[in-house]
Write an enzyme that holds these catalytic residues in place. Sequence first.
Site, PDB file in Angstrom:
ATOM      1  N   THR A 242       0.799  -1.223   0.000  1.00 27.96           N
ATOM      2  CA  THR A 242       0.000   0.000   0.000  1.00 27.96           C
ATOM      3  C   THR A 242       0.836   1.278   0.000  1.00 27.96           C
ATOM      4  O   THR A 242       0.471   2.253  -0.664  1.00 27.96           O
ATOM      5  CB  THR A 242      -0.974   0.005   1.186  1.00 27.96           C
ATOM      6  OG1 THR A 242      -0.239  -0.250   2.392  1.00 27.96           O
ATOM      7  CG2 THR A 242      -2.017  -1.091   1.029  1.00 27.96           C
ATOM      8  N   CYS A 348      -6.711   1.662   9.354  1.00 25.60           N
ATOM      9  CA  CYS A 348      -5.408   1.070   9.032  1.00 25.60           C
ATOM     10  C   CYS A 348      -4.461   1.036  10.227  1.00 25.60           C
ATOM     11  O   CYS A 348      -4.153   2.075  10.826  1.00 25.60           O
ATOM     12  CB  CYS A 348      -4.770   1.830   7.882  1.00 25.60           C
ATOM     13  SG  CYS A 348      -3.112   1.235   7.456  1.00 25.60           S
ATOM     14  N   LEU A 349      -3.985  -0.144  10.556  1.00 26.17           N
ATOM     15  CA  LEU A 349      -3.057  -0.340  11.652  1.00 26.17           C
ATOM     16  C   LEU A 349      -1.749   0.406  11.425  1.00 26.17           C
ATOM     17  O   LEU A 349      -1.136   0.932  12.356  1.00 26.17           O
ATOM     18  CB  LEU A 349      -2.787  -1.844  11.806  1.00 26.17           C
ATOM     19  CG  LEU A 349      -1.781  -2.301  12.844  1.00 26.17           C
ATOM     20  CD1 LEU A 349      -2.306  -2.019  14.252  1.00 26.17           C
ATOM     21  CD2 LEU A 349      -1.502  -3.793  12.674  1.00 26.17           C
TER      22      LEU A 349
END
Length: 399
Positions: A242, A348-349
């Site tokens: 990503t 999102c982590l």
Amino acid sequence: MPDPNPNPDGDRVVLGTPEIAACPQPVYERMRAQCPVARDAFGGFPILSRHDDVLWALRHPEIFSSEMEMQMALGTARPMIPQQIDPPRQTDFRRILDPQFSRRRMQAIEPNVRQHAGELIDAFIDAGSCEFNSAFAIPLPCTAFLHLMGLPPEELELFLELKDGIIRPHLKSSDLEEMQTIRKQTGERIYAYFENLIERRRTKPCDDMTSYLVGAELDGRPLTNEEILDVCFLLLLAGLDTVTATLGCSVAYLAENPEQRRRLIEDPSLIPAAVEELLRWETPVTGVPRIVKREVTLHGVKLEAGQLVMLLLGASNTDDAEFREARKVDFDRERNRHLAFGGGPHRCLGSHLARLELRVALEELHRRIPDYRIEPGKTPRFSPGIREVQYLPLTWDTA
């Protein structure tokens, strides 16, 4: 620019083509205006495109569930943790994982990321050109991720192959059954790799994420091997794709918009805001799937329990109802509630890590090579799904 109405057959839309991936915003605009609950032209599943609808769905996992291992076959034997499980179990795992990706922890690795960025630029700056994806956008974030996980950087090509075997099997075959076979076989290789790594870390722990997971506890008990594997499977896919995709899309935009790039060169303090605005405008993770847990009606369309639904993050991020002058890329935007990192409990982590890598990358690139451009006669090549610029030929003048 692609046809803004690529499939005029009612509310059916086509999204998964390289042409639309290169410039999806006109398609997003049409969907929001004409069919806020559209249908995928091939799968037939509903697609939500308006910001308020997408945000509401993200915040209500009791209605729009992430537990979809059977519907979204990604080569896994079990759900990926914590992405494909819902609260309260998902919340328990986030308590374990969030501290490892905190803002303070990510700030500690900034000097190493910045040094690596400089070394990568050193390797191609004098040539006056590079293919940006392979020269910079892949190795910078991927090497940082491998370091965090305790994975050998010299095996990067192997990890990229495994990642693409899950996310982009279409690079090897256009046959749907064969693509699923590729995913299954790749998933087995990922499990086998991490099973060996976990065993080594149990015997000889290190200061890395894998060792942390081996020593972590949930409700007073150690994580099982399967739980650790399911976390590692997810981290491998997310950590190697990503940020690379986001960085490539951002630099492609800046290469084609020199007036915007000039602003960052003249005032580097704008770069953090530019990172957020380019996340909003480009949104590489275009959408996330959910499973309807109980019947709900949106805009007169009934969504039935058990149905797969796509939440189109890219479309939500260019919605005029949420963003002033949404079609304008504005580095001075004051209220930027974009959903590029998702929202709700599954936000999102690795968002702090991603922001760090993107900021450092843009700072170092524009400090060293301020006036790059796309090589004349060449065309960047985008991939659908997760929008990655797989081919980005840049050129610049050398002294």
